[in-house]
Design an enzyme around this catalytic site. Sequence first.
Site, PDB file in Angstrom:
ATOM      1  N   ASP A 222      59.162 -94.701  58.952  1.00  0.00           N
ATOM      2  CA  ASP A 222      59.818 -95.178  58.402  1.00  0.00           C
ATOM      3  C   ASP A 222      61.242 -94.197  57.750  1.00  0.00           C
ATOM      4  O   ASP A 222      61.080 -93.629  56.612  1.00  0.00           O
ATOM      5  CB  ASP A 222      59.090 -95.691  57.056  1.00  0.00           C
ATOM      6  CG  ASP A 222      59.980 -96.577  56.304  1.00  0.00           C
ATOM      7  OD1 ASP A 222      61.061 -96.905  56.486  1.00  0.00           O
ATOM      8  OD2 ASP A 222      59.547 -96.514  55.048  1.00  0.00           O
TER       9      ASP A 222
ATOM     10  N   THR B  48      63.159-102.840  48.070  1.00  0.00           N
ATOM     11  CA  THR B  48      62.322-103.439  46.834  1.00  0.00           C
ATOM     12  C   THR B  48      62.664-102.996  45.663  1.00  0.00           C
ATOM     13  O   THR B  48      62.334-103.670  44.762  1.00  0.00           O
ATOM     14  CB  THR B  48      60.870-103.526  47.394  1.00  0.00           C
ATOM     15  OG1 THR B  48      60.615-102.176  47.787  1.00  0.00           O
ATOM     16  CG2 THR B  48      60.619-104.491  48.457  1.00  0.00           C
TER      17      THR B  48
ATOM     18  N   ARG C  91      51.626 -95.741  46.519  1.00  0.00           N
ATOM     19  CA  ARG C  91      51.082 -95.336  45.241  1.00  0.00           C
ATOM     20  C   ARG C  91      49.809 -95.795  44.681  1.00  0.00           C
ATOM     21  O   ARG C  91      49.039 -95.408  44.065  1.00  0.00           O
ATOM     22  CB  ARG C  91      52.076 -94.959  44.142  1.00  0.00           C
ATOM     23  CG  ARG C  91      53.180 -93.908  44.534  1.00  0.00           C
ATOM     24  CD  ARG C  91      54.074 -93.864  43.871  1.00  0.00           C
ATOM     25  NE  ARG C  91      55.028 -95.336  44.108  1.00  0.00           N
ATOM     26  CZ  ARG C  91      56.577 -95.393  43.925  1.00  0.00           C
ATOM     27  NH1 ARG C  91      56.916 -94.522  43.036  1.00  0.00           N
ATOM     28  NH2 ARG C  91      57.171 -96.316  44.353  1.00  0.00           N
TER      29      ARG C  91
END
Length: 241
Positions: free
Chosen positions: A64, A128, A220
Amino acid sequence: MKNIDNPSEKIIIALDGMDKNYVFKLLEKIPEIVWVKVGLELFVSEGPEILSMLRDKGKKIFLDLKFHDIPTTVAKTCFAASQTGAEFISLHTCAGMKALKMANEAAQEGAAKVNLMPPKLLGITILTSWTSESFSSDLLINQSIDQRVKHLAKIASNSGLGGCVCSPKEVQFLRKAYPQSFELITPGIRPLGSDVNDQSRVSDASEAIRMGASKLVIGRAITQSNDPGHMFKSFCDKVIV
Ligand code: C5P
């Protein structure tokens, strides 16, 4: 009817905020992890060798790095990235259709050159972390995020990409427009009522899968919890819907 696929296949662990020793300790602690996401932090700090180390451990990789540049640069980068054996590679749809099409062709050629299966290229739509307010105040874009995401997903699909990265809030309308073979990968996953950190358009895991997400990127909420193994298992339970 319950989705009885291997739930671990639905979760991609974002390996952010850790060095390679921590990464391999985490993977030892949770051997059920199938998919990992190597983002900018880990790639830049540990270098490309981290990818072959993860492959040697049998992990599937989402690389990514969110490529965004002129068409030739994006395409040449995808040619090289497709030779790492990553299954998914991200690039920004905002690079435009010419870049997306060239990148897709280059990824096929790059993988073929080293006898690998071609990766699926995933188009980043709108991160996001954006809100409609920051979208309009920072970028002067007055279109809604939904409208923009719809358009960027169309560009990705028309360019032959394998799917998109979007927030869980946009999955439902995109899934209505695209078949299951078009990946809809959603970060921004949080357990109900927990800390959203720097994310804005978040949702919980069950809802994202119910709305049509193919896989969830979770960082996370698992990696920074007191008991990552327990959190991973509890997310696995949530994606069986
Ligand atoms: O820790 P958290 O679950 O918020 O991690 C989200 C991960 O997903 C980060 O690695 C971030 O780079 C990535 N991501 C995102 N939004 C996107 C695409 C990727 O948050 N649209």
